[in-house]
Motif scaffolding. Structure first.
Motif, short mmCIF file in Angstrom:
data_model
loop_
_atom_site.label_atom_id
_atom_site.label_comp_id
_atom_site.label_asym_id
_atom_site.label_seq_id
_atom_site.Cartn_x
_atom_site.Cartn_y
_atom_site.Cartn_z
N SER A 61 0.83 -1.20 0.00
CA SER A 61 0.00 0.00 0.00
C SER A 61 0.87 1.25 0.00
O SER A 61 2.06 1.21 0.32
CB SER A 61 -0.92 -0.01 1.22
OG SER A 61 -0.16 -0.07 2.43
N SER A 62 0.29 2.36 -0.36
CA SER A 62 0.98 3.65 -0.34
C SER A 62 0.63 4.38 0.94
O SER A 62 -0.40 4.10 1.57
CB SER A 62 0.57 4.48 -1.56
OG SER A 62 1.01 3.85 -2.75
N PRO A 63 1.49 5.32 1.36
CA PRO A 63 2.71 5.81 0.73
C PRO A 63 3.88 4.84 0.87
O PRO A 63 4.01 4.18 1.90
CB PRO A 63 2.99 7.12 1.48
CG PRO A 63 2.38 6.91 2.83
CD PRO A 63 1.15 6.08 2.59
N LYS A 64 4.72 4.76 -0.18
CA LYS A 64 5.82 3.83 -0.17
C LYS A 64 6.96 4.35 -1.03
O LYS A 64 6.75 5.14 -1.97
CB LYS A 64 5.37 2.47 -0.71
CG LYS A 64 4.80 2.53 -2.13
CD LYS A 64 4.25 1.18 -2.56
CE LYS A 64 3.60 1.28 -3.95
NZ LYS A 64 3.03 -0.04 -4.38
N GLU A 65 8.16 3.91 -0.70
CA GLU A 65 9.36 4.26 -1.45
C GLU A 65 10.28 3.06 -1.47
O GLU A 65 10.17 2.16 -0.62
CB GLU A 65 10.06 5.47 -0.83
CG GLU A 65 9.15 6.68 -0.69
CD GLU A 65 9.87 7.88 -0.11
OE1 GLU A 65 11.04 8.09 -0.47
OE2 GLU A 65 9.27 8.57 0.72
N VAL A 66 11.19 3.02 -2.43
CA VAL A 66 12.13 1.92 -2.52
C VAL A 66 13.48 2.45 -2.99
O VAL A 66 13.55 3.41 -3.75
CB VAL A 66 11.62 0.82 -3.50
CG1 VAL A 66 11.49 1.34 -4.92
CG2 VAL A 66 12.51 -0.41 -3.45
N ALA A 67 14.54 1.84 -2.49
CA ALA A 67 15.89 2.18 -2.92
C ALA A 67 16.68 0.89 -3.08
O ALA A 67 16.49 -0.07 -2.32
CB ALA A 67 16.57 3.11 -1.92
N TRP A 68 17.57 0.87 -4.08
CA TRP A 68 18.41 -0.29 -4.37
C TRP A 68 19.87 0.05 -4.11
O TRP A 68 20.29 1.19 -4.33
CB TRP A 68 18.23 -0.72 -5.82
CG TRP A 68 16.88 -1.31 -6.10
CD1 TRP A 68 15.72 -0.63 -6.36
CD2 TRP A 68 16.56 -2.70 -6.16
NE1 TRP A 68 14.69 -1.52 -6.56
CE2 TRP A 68 15.17 -2.80 -6.46
CE3 TRP A 68 17.31 -3.87 -6.00
CZ2 TRP A 68 14.52 -4.02 -6.60
CZ3 TRP A 68 16.66 -5.09 -6.14
CH2 TRP A 68 15.29 -5.16 -6.43
N TYR A 69 20.64 -0.95 -3.69
CA TYR A 69 22.03 -0.73 -3.32
C TYR A 69 22.92 -1.84 -3.89
O TYR A 69 22.51 -2.99 -3.98
CB TYR A 69 22.18 -0.69 -1.79
CG TYR A 69 21.27 0.32 -1.15
CD1 TYR A 69 21.68 1.64 -0.94
CD2 TYR A 69 19.96 -0.02 -0.77
CE1 TYR A 69 20.83 2.57 -0.36
CE2 TYR A 69 19.12 0.90 -0.19
CZ TYR A 69 19.55 2.20 0.01
OH TYR A 69 18.71 3.13 0.57
#
Length: 292
Positions: free
Chosen positions: A248-256
C-alpha cells in the motif's frame, strides 16, 4: 492467528544497565503470550521529563538483538528510544558437539517451525505494548525496522497492527513459500531434500497464508521504505519487485550495490536514518525517488 490477550501482564524485567554518553543500554525481557520470555535491549536517551519517539528493530536470521545496536545507539543520541528483540529462533542455544547430520536436522526443524513465525509477529506486537506502557515513549510516533527475517515478518506485522506509523523493510521476502518451492539456494534445496513430499506440501500449505504479500497491501496509512540489494543471494528481483508493487501507499524503494546482509553499506544506513528522522519530524528529509 496473530491474536493474543493484550491485558496479560508484561512481566517486564531489567537485568543490567550500561550508561553511556547521553544514553543508556538496558538488558531487559518481557513475557511472550505464546510462551517464554523475549530477550531485548532497550536503548534510552538520558533525558528526563519528556516523551520520545521509538523504533522497534528485528534482526536478520543471521543476526540477533545486537545486530542493530549501533544504529539504536546513534538514534538515542538524537532523542529516539529503541527496542531490539531476539526472534524466537534465536532464544535456544544449540547443543554442543553435534554431528553434521544433526546440525542439518536442527536447521530444517527451525525453518519449518510455523509456530515460531507466528510467535515472531506476536512478540513484536507485545513489544509495541511494552513501549506504549512507558511514560517516556510517544506512542503516536513509532517506527519499525527489520532486515531479512525482520523485513519478512515486519511486512506481516504491517497488515495486522495499526500502531506502527512507518516501516523500513530491508531485503525481505514477499513470498517465503514461493522461495521454498522454486529457489535453487542451497538452504531451499536442503529443505526440499530433507522433507518427504507429504511433509513439504504440508509445510508450504501452512506457510503460504503467512506470506507478507497478503499483509503488506493492508499497511496503509503507515509509510513504507523498502531497501533492496542488487546482488542478493536470497531475495530475487522478482521477490523484491513484488513486495514493493503490492504494498500500500505511501511507499518508497531504494536499491544498493551490496549483499544480502548489506555489508559495509553506509549509504543504506545513512538513507535509513534520514528517513526515520524525517518520519519523526526531527530532521530535514530529502525525498528519495522510488525505483521501479
Amino acid at each position: 492467528m496473530f491474536e493474543y490477550e493484550r491485558s496479560l501482564p508484561l512481566d517486564f524485567k531489567e537485568f543490567s544497565i550500561i550508561r553511556k554518553d547521553g544514553y543508556t543500554v538496558r538488558d531487559v525481557s518481557y513475557l511472550s503470550p505464546l510462551g517464554g520470555n523475549v530477550p531485548a535491549y532497550l536503548v534510552v536517551p538520558n533525558k528526563e521529563g519528556q516523551s520520545f519517539p521509538a523504533v522497534v528493530f528485528l534482526h536478520p536470521g543471521q543476526g540477533n538483538r545486537a545486530t542493530f545496536l549501533s544504529e539504536a545507539e546513534d538514534l538515542a543520541s538524537k532523542g529516539v528510544i529503541s527496542l531490539l528483540i531476539d526472534a524466537p529462533s534465536m532464544r535456544k542455544a544449540p547443543p554442543q558437539d553435534l554431528s553434521q547430520e544433526q546440525v542439518l536436522t536442527l536447521i530444517v526443524e527451525g525453518v519449518v517451525d510455523i509456530q515460531g513465525y507466528i510467535q515472531t509477529v506476536v512478540d513484536l506486537q507485545r513489544g509495541i505494548d511494552l513501549l506504549s506502557s512507558l511514560d517516556n515513549v510517544d506512542s503516536e510516533r513509532l517506527v519499525y525496522v527489520g532486515h531479512s527475517l525482520g523485513a519478512t515478518w515486519g511486512g506481516v506485522l504491517a497488515g495486522v497492527d495499526e500502531r506502527i506509523k512507518s516501516y523500513v523493510l530491508i531485503a525481505g521476502f514477499s513470498s517465503v513459500s514461493k522461495w521454498h518451492k522454486t529457489s535453487e539456494h542451497p538452504l531451499a534445496v536442503l529443505i526440499r531434500n530433507k522433507l518427504s513430499r507429504e511433509q513439504f506440501n504440508k509445510f508450504i500449505s501452512e506457510l503460504e497464508p503467512l506470506d507478507a504479500v497478503h499483509y503488506i497491501k493492508k499497511a496503509a496509512p503507515a509509510s513504507l521504505f523498502f531497501q533492496f540489494s542488487s546482488n542478493d543471494e536470497f531475495i530475487s528481483k522478482d521477490q523484491a519487485n513484488t513486495y514493493y508493487t503490492v504494498a500500500s501507499s505511501p511507499k518508497e524503494v531504494a536499491w544498493y550495490e551490496t549483499d544480502h546482509l548489506f555489508t559495509e553499506c553506509d549509504t543504506a544506513y545513512r538513507e535509513r536514518l534520514q528517513w526515520i528522522m524525517g518520519q519523526f519530524g526531527l530532521d530535514s528529509y530529502n525525498h528519495l525517488q522510488p525505483e521501479r
